[in-house]
Scaffold this motif. Structure first.
Motif, PDB file in Angstrom:
ATOM      1  N   PRO A  86      71.219  55.283  27.222  1.00 29.76           N
ATOM      2  CA  PRO A  86      71.195  55.734  28.465  1.00 29.76           C
ATOM      3  C   PRO A  86      70.025  55.333  29.159  1.00 29.76           C
ATOM      4  O   PRO A  86      68.978  55.073  28.659  1.00 29.76           O
ATOM      5  N   GLU A  87      70.072  55.362  30.633  1.00 32.55           N
ATOM      6  CA  GLU A  87      68.868  54.986  31.446  1.00 32.55           C
ATOM      7  C   GLU A  87      68.053  56.038  31.209  1.00 32.55           C
ATOM      8  O   GLU A  87      68.429  57.223  30.884  1.00 32.55           O
ATOM      9  N   GLY A  88      66.748  56.006  30.972  1.00 33.86           N
ATOM     10  CA  GLY A  88      65.961  57.105  30.880  1.00 33.86           C
ATOM     11  C   GLY A  88      65.848  57.612  29.630  1.00 33.86           C
ATOM     12  O   GLY A  88      65.105  58.673  29.349  1.00 33.86           O
ATOM     13  N   ARG A  89      66.242  57.053  28.510  1.00 37.56           N
ATOM     14  CA  ARG A  89      66.226  57.033  27.165  1.00 37.56           C
ATOM     15  C   ARG A  89      66.883  58.286  26.586  1.00 37.56           C
ATOM     16  O   ARG A  89      67.437  58.293  25.673  1.00 37.56           O
ATOM     17  N   GLN A  90      66.459  59.464  27.286  1.00 39.22           N
ATOM     18  CA  GLN A  90      67.238  61.001  27.144  1.00 39.22           C
ATOM     19  C   GLN A  90      67.080  61.387  25.535  1.00 39.22           C
ATOM     20  O   GLN A  90      68.409  61.523  24.985  1.00 39.22           O
ATOM     21  N   LEU A  91      65.875  61.103  25.002  1.00 39.45           N
ATOM     22  CA  LEU A  91      65.665  61.500  23.581  1.00 39.45           C
ATOM     23  C   LEU A  91      65.529  63.073  23.651  1.00 39.45           C
ATOM     24  O   LEU A  91      65.347  63.781  24.739  1.00 39.45           O
ATOM     25  N   PHE A  92      65.473  63.757  22.395  1.00 37.66           N
ATOM     26  CA  PHE A  92      65.388  65.126  22.258  1.00 37.66           C
ATOM     27  C   PHE A  92      63.933  65.333  22.062  1.00 37.66           C
ATOM     28  O   PHE A  92      63.328  64.787  21.043  1.00 37.66           O
ATOM     29  N   PRO A  93      63.294  65.915  23.049  1.00 37.96           N
ATOM     30  CA  PRO A  93      61.856  65.827  23.063  1.00 37.96           C
ATOM     31  C   PRO A  93      61.385  66.829  21.732  1.00 37.96           C
ATOM     32  O   PRO A  93      60.093  66.597  21.323  1.00 37.96           O
ATOM     33  N   SER A  94      61.927  67.924  21.325  1.00 33.86           N
ATOM     34  CA  SER A  94      61.370  68.629  20.306  1.00 33.86           C
ATOM     35  C   SER A  94      61.534  68.046  18.928  1.00 33.86           C
ATOM     36  O   SER A  94      60.989  68.386  18.033  1.00 33.86           O
ATOM     37  N   LEU A  95      62.411  67.078  18.899  1.00 33.99           N
ATOM     38  CA  LEU A  95      62.565  66.286  17.617  1.00 33.99           C
ATOM     39  C   LEU A  95      61.752  65.191  17.371  1.00 33.99           C
ATOM     40  O   LEU A  95      61.166  64.700  18.407  1.00 33.99           O
ATOM     41  N   SER A  96      61.553  64.807  16.000  1.00 41.08           N
ATOM     42  CA  SER A  96      60.631  63.380  15.666  1.00 41.08           C
ATOM     43  C   SER A  96      61.547  62.396  16.037  1.00 41.08           C
ATOM     44  O   SER A  96      62.620  62.383  16.151  1.00 41.08           O
ATOM     45  N   VAL A  97      60.820  61.461  15.706  1.00 42.58           N
ATOM     46  CA  VAL A  97      61.441  59.893  16.061  1.00 42.58           C
ATOM     47  C   VAL A  97      62.708  59.917  15.185  1.00 42.58           C
ATOM     48  O   VAL A  97      63.651  59.448  15.099  1.00 42.58           O
ATOM     49  N   GLU A  98      62.443  60.332  13.786  1.00 42.91           N
ATOM     50  CA  GLU A  98      63.336  60.257  12.666  1.00 42.91           C
ATOM     51  C   GLU A  98      64.444  61.079  13.175  1.00 42.91           C
ATOM     52  O   GLU A  98      65.692  60.506  12.472  1.00 42.91           O
ATOM     53  N   GLU A  99      64.273  62.152  13.303  1.00 41.65           N
ATOM     54  CA  GLU A  99      65.348  63.087  13.660  1.00 41.65           C
ATOM     55  C   GLU A  99      66.297  62.581  14.856  1.00 41.65           C
ATOM     56  O   GLU A  99      67.568  62.858  14.898  1.00 41.65           O
ATOM     57  N   LEU A 150      72.366  52.416  17.562  1.00 48.25           N
ATOM     58  CA  LEU A 150      72.850  51.468  16.416  1.00 48.25           C
ATOM     59  C   LEU A 150      73.227  52.407  15.321  1.00 48.25           C
ATOM     60  O   LEU A 150      73.998  52.079  14.421  1.00 48.25           O
ATOM     61  N   MET A 151      72.234  53.561  14.884  1.00 48.73           N
ATOM     62  CA  MET A 151      72.679  54.402  13.774  1.00 48.73           C
ATOM     63  C   MET A 151      74.298  54.950  13.867  1.00 48.73           C
ATOM     64  O   MET A 151      74.692  55.317  12.742  1.00 48.73           O
ATOM     65  N   ALA A 152      74.895  54.824  14.891  1.00 45.75           N
ATOM     66  CA  ALA A 152      76.266  55.185  15.115  1.00 45.75           C
ATOM     67  C   ALA A 152      77.049  54.117  14.599  1.00 45.75           C
ATOM     68  O   ALA A 152      78.404  54.184  14.751  1.00 45.75           O
ATOM     69  N   ASN A 153      76.461  52.889  14.068  1.00 46.89           N
ATOM     70  CA  ASN A 153      77.267  51.628  13.784  1.00 46.89           C
ATOM     71  C   ASN A 153      78.410  51.468  14.656  1.00 46.89           C
ATOM     72  O   ASN A 153      79.607  51.132  14.492  1.00 46.89           O
ATOM     73  N   PRO A 154      78.046  51.231  16.042  1.00 45.54           N
ATOM     74  CA  PRO A 154      79.259  51.075  17.020  1.00 45.54           C
ATOM     75  C   PRO A 154      79.541  49.488  16.870  1.00 45.54           C
ATOM     76  O   PRO A 154      79.110  48.710  16.486  1.00 45.54           O
ATOM     77  N   ASP A 155      80.970  49.600  17.303  1.00 51.12           N
ATOM     78  CA  ASP A 155      81.372  47.871  17.619  1.00 51.12           C
ATOM     79  C   ASP A 155      81.269  47.576  18.882  1.00 51.12           C
ATOM     80  O   ASP A 155      81.130  46.207  19.238  1.00 51.12           O
ATOM     81  N   LEU A 156      81.048  48.316  20.139  1.00 51.92           N
ATOM     82  CA  LEU A 156      80.329  48.163  21.344  1.00 51.92           C
ATOM     83  C   LEU A 156      79.264  48.907  21.664  1.00 51.92           C
ATOM     84  O   LEU A 156      79.496  50.193  21.667  1.00 51.92           O
ATOM     85  N   ILE A 157      78.262  48.357  22.391  1.00 56.27           N
ATOM     86  CA  ILE A 157      77.149  49.152  22.557  1.00 56.27           C
ATOM     87  C   ILE A 157      76.671  48.902  24.016  1.00 56.27           C
ATOM     88  O   ILE A 157      76.870  47.676  24.411  1.00 56.27           O
ATOM     89  N   LEU A 158      76.383  49.915  24.893  1.00 60.85           N
ATOM     90  CA  LEU A 158      76.200  49.770  26.004  1.00 60.85           C
ATOM     91  C   LEU A 158      74.803  50.347  26.346  1.00 60.85           C
ATOM     92  O   LEU A 158      74.215  51.251  26.049  1.00 60.85           O
ATOM     93  N   PHE A 159      74.218  49.357  27.132  1.00 62.37           N
ATOM     94  CA  PHE A 159      72.466  49.419  27.246  1.00 62.37           C
ATOM     95  C   PHE A 159      72.388  49.368  28.948  1.00 62.37           C
ATOM     96  O   PHE A 159      72.735  48.587  29.713  1.00 62.37           O
ATOM     97  N   ASP A 160      71.936  50.538  29.232  1.00 65.68           N
ATOM     98  CA  ASP A 160      71.736  50.890  30.807  1.00 65.68           C
ATOM     99  C   ASP A 160      70.213  50.588  30.921  1.00 65.68           C
ATOM    100  O   ASP A 160      69.192  51.356  30.679  1.00 65.68           O
ATOM    101  N   GLU A 161      69.815  49.452  31.659  1.00 69.93           N
ATOM    102  CA  GLU A 161      68.640  48.966  32.095  1.00 69.93           C
ATOM    103  C   GLU A 161      67.484  49.500  30.919  1.00 69.93           C
ATOM    104  O   GLU A 161      66.731  50.250  31.265  1.00 69.93           O
ATOM    105  N   ILE A 162      67.716  48.583  30.060  1.00 67.91           N
ATOM    106  CA  ILE A 162      66.760  48.914  28.750  1.00 67.91           C
ATOM    107  C   ILE A 162      65.365  48.458  29.184  1.00 67.91           C
ATOM    108  O   ILE A 162      64.295  48.952  28.416  1.00 67.91           O
ATOM    109  N   SER A 163      65.126  47.398  30.043  1.00 69.42           N
ATOM    110  CA  SER A 163      63.693  47.148  30.470  1.00 69.42           C
ATOM    111  C   SER A 163      63.395  47.866  31.622  1.00 69.42           C
ATOM    112  O   SER A 163      61.960  47.723  31.818  1.00 69.42           O
ATOM    113  N   LEU A 164      63.688  49.035  32.235  1.00 70.78           N
ATOM    114  CA  LEU A 164      63.262  49.652  33.126  1.00 70.78           C
ATOM    115  C   LEU A 164      61.740  50.361  32.974  1.00 70.78           C
ATOM    116  O   LEU A 164      61.654  51.107  32.013  1.00 70.78           O
TER     117      LEU A 164
END
Ligand code: ATP
Length: 235
Positions: A86-99, A150-164
């Motif tokens: 997603p645009e803006g990454r939307q990571l879980f802030p309380s979790l580590s990178v690996e989580e 990628l960890m979801a092993n998708p067949d179709l990956i959607l990138f929203d403004e990865i370089s923003l």
């Protein structure tokens, strides 16, 4: 001719009373990188959200491998093999990178992508794996968002403004990783503000303007004039 992996037909999208997409027709061929360009507010993010099950669509408006998926929930669509960065990454802030990365693996789909494969693609993430995702730079957070998809092993990956908002050197790194990502038959849709970038990484491109497709064609066949007209509505 390939069969399309994804077909979109007469797609409308609404936020309350506001209509963001008008009768969109579009397809993604299996194994291709498709670029979506268009000015701010043209509807690019809404299109990706519609594919990923985050908008209310009619079942037949989105077809994946020939099956109607337009009315499925986001988790059902993820389980079928469509992942959104997603645009803006939307990571879980309380979790580590690996989580954060592990969350992508929850679909249980099998394929080439594992923690090791993601760390191989983005070695910096292994060094930072125990850190809170919020302590990373913007570019590294974007790598986590890509790795999680990628960890979801998708067949179709959607990138929203990865370089923003990322530094040019990081954008270069991320785009350099793209061939390895879409190798092995994965298809990709890339929303990208940088038109030159979008054309150079894709085989086909659609331009959106005010919720409609204003141009479609092979990325190496479109002229600057065509694109300017489709993008801005001027010649
Ligand atoms: P950007 O490059 O700015 O992200 P975009 O092409 O991705 O633009 P969208 O984000 O899909 O465009 O937005 C399409 C239209 O829908 C815009 O007019 C936007 O203001 C509107 N819109 C987007 N999200 C919402 C929302 N949550 N509620 C109301 N209107 C929205």
């Amino acid at each position: 001719m390939h069969d399309p992996i994804l077909g979109i037909r007469d797609l409308d999208a609404f936020y309350g009373d506001f209509q963001a997409l008008y009768g969109l027709d579009l397809h993604v061929d299996a194994g291709e990188v498709l670029a979506i360009i268009g000015a701010n507010g043209a509807g690019k993010t809404t299109l990706l959200r519609s594919i990923a099950g985050l908008m209310k669509n009619g079942a037949e408006q989105v077809r994946y491998r020939g099956q109607p998926i337009g009315a499925l929930r986001a988790d059902q669509i993820a389980a079928l093999g469509i992942a959104l960065v997603p645009e803006g990454r939307q990571l879980f802030p309380s979790l580590s990178v690996e989580e954060n990365l592990m969350i992508g693996g929850r679909t249980g789909r099998k394929g080439p992508w594992s923690l090791d494969a993601v760390y191989n693609l983005f070695p910096i993430l292994e060094e930072r794996k125990a850190q809170a995702s919020t302590s990373l730079s913007g570019g590294q957070q974007q790598m986590v968002a890509i790795g999680r998809a990628l960890m979801a092993n998708p067949d179709l990956i959607l990138f929203d403004e990865i370089s923003l908002g990322l530094a040019p050197i990081i954008i270069k790194d991320i785009y350099a990783a793209l061939p390895g990502i879409v190798g092995e038959g994965m298809s990709a849709v890339i929303v990208e503000q940088d038109i030159t970038k979008a054309l150079s990484v894709s085989s086909r491109v659609y331009c959106l303007q005010e919720g409609r497709v204003s141009l479609e064609g092979a990325s190496d066949a479109l002229s600057r004039e065509d694109i300017s007209r489709a993008y801005f509505g001027i010649a």
